[in-house]
Design a protein around this motif. Sequence first.
Motif, PDB file in Angstrom:
ATOM      1  N   SER A 277      -2.435  -7.266  -3.857  1.00 29.62           N
ATOM      2  CA  SER A 277      -1.998  -7.833  -2.575  1.00 29.62           C
ATOM      3  C   SER A 277      -1.584  -6.779  -1.552  1.00 29.62           C
ATOM      4  N   CYS A 278      -1.568  -5.519  -1.936  1.00 28.31           N
ATOM      5  CA  CYS A 278      -1.069  -4.463  -1.053  1.00 28.31           C
ATOM      6  C   CYS A 278      -2.206  -3.699  -0.383  1.00 28.31           C
ATOM      7  N   LYS A 279      -1.941  -3.270   0.833  1.00 29.71           N
ATOM      8  CA  LYS A 279      -2.933  -2.491   1.583  1.00 29.71           C
ATOM      9  C   LYS A 279      -2.685  -0.988   1.464  1.00 29.71           C
ATOM     10  N   THR A 280      -1.450  -0.582   1.149  1.00 34.35           N
ATOM     11  CA  THR A 280      -1.126   0.837   0.998  1.00 34.35           C
ATOM     12  C   THR A 280      -0.320   1.041  -0.279  1.00 34.35           C
ATOM     13  N   TYR A 281      -0.290   2.287  -0.728  1.00 35.10           N
ATOM     14  CA  TYR A 281       0.487   2.590  -1.935  1.00 35.10           C
ATOM     15  C   TYR A 281       1.979   2.465  -1.649  1.00 35.10           C
ATOM     16  N   ASP A 282       2.411   2.820  -0.444  1.00 30.41           N
ATOM     17  CA  ASP A 282       3.823   2.649  -0.086  1.00 30.41           C
ATOM     18  C   ASP A 282       4.235   1.186  -0.192  1.00 30.41           C
ATOM     19  N   GLU A 283       3.360   0.307   0.300  1.00 28.47           N
ATOM     20  CA  GLU A 283       3.640  -1.130   0.210  1.00 28.47           C
ATOM     21  C   GLU A 283       3.728  -1.557  -1.253  1.00 28.47           C
ATOM     22  N   PHE A 284       2.826  -1.047  -2.077  1.00 32.35           N
ATOM     23  CA  PHE A 284       2.838  -1.370  -3.508  1.00 32.35           C
ATOM     24  C   PHE A 284       4.145  -0.911  -4.162  1.00 32.35           C
ATOM     25  N   GLU A 285       4.559   0.308  -3.869  1.00 33.82           N
ATOM     26  CA  GLU A 285       5.821   0.813  -4.433  1.00 33.82           C
ATOM     27  C   GLU A 285       6.996  -0.077  -4.062  1.00 33.82           C
ATOM     28  N   LYS A 286       7.068  -0.467  -2.803  1.00 30.13           N
ATOM     29  CA  LYS A 286       8.184  -1.311  -2.344  1.00 30.13           C
ATOM     30  C   LYS A 286       8.145  -2.685  -3.011  1.00 30.13           C
ATOM     31  N   LYS A 287       6.957  -3.303  -3.061  1.00 28.63           N
ATOM     32  CA  LYS A 287       6.835  -4.632  -3.663  1.00 28.63           C
ATOM     33  C   LYS A 287       7.130  -4.592  -5.160  1.00 28.63           C
TER      34      LYS A 287
ATOM     35  N   LYS B 267      10.635  -4.613  -6.551  1.00 27.22           N
ATOM     36  CA  LYS B 267      11.404  -5.851  -6.388  1.00 27.22           C
ATOM     37  C   LYS B 267      10.873  -7.002  -7.240  1.00 27.22           C
TER      38      LYS B 267
END
Length: 140
Positions: A96-106, A109
Motif C-alpha cells: 500500500s506504500c509508494k515510498t520506503y519512508d511511508e512503509f517505515e512509518k506505517k 504502527k
Amino acid sequence: MDEKNSKCVIIVDEELPLGIIVNTSSILGITLGKHIPDLIGRDIQDDNNKNHLGIIKIPVPILKGNKNMIRELREKLYTSDFEDIITVDFSDVAQSCKTYDEFEKKLSKVHEKDMKYFGIALCGNKKKINKLTGNIPLLR
C-alpha cells in the motif's frame, strides 16, 4: 552459504491477482538476493563477448500458498528452531506504500498479527526448508 546444503523458496498467496503475485515474487527475490550474495554467480560473457550479470546458482521454486498458510509459516519462522533461516516477507502494508519512508512509518504502527502476508521467501538449510515447505505444490 553452502549451495549444496542450501535451498531457497518463495511462497505466494495464489488467490492474489496475477500482477500482485508477480510484484510480490519480484520484491521477495530482489530482497533475498541482497542477503545471499554467496549464492549469486559471477558475471558471464556469451560468445559475442556480451556481459550477463550473475544469477542465483540454485533453483528458486515459487510455491502455491494462501494467506493462512503463509501466516502460520511466518509464525514458525519467528521461533528459535528456524532463526537461522533467512526470511523475507511482503505484506499488504508494504504493497500500500509508494515510498520506503511511508512503509517505515506505517509498519512501525501496525501489529504483526494485523498484517496480511502476500508472500514469503526463505533461504537456508535445505533440510529445514524442506521440513517447512516440502509438501507445498508449485505455483503454476
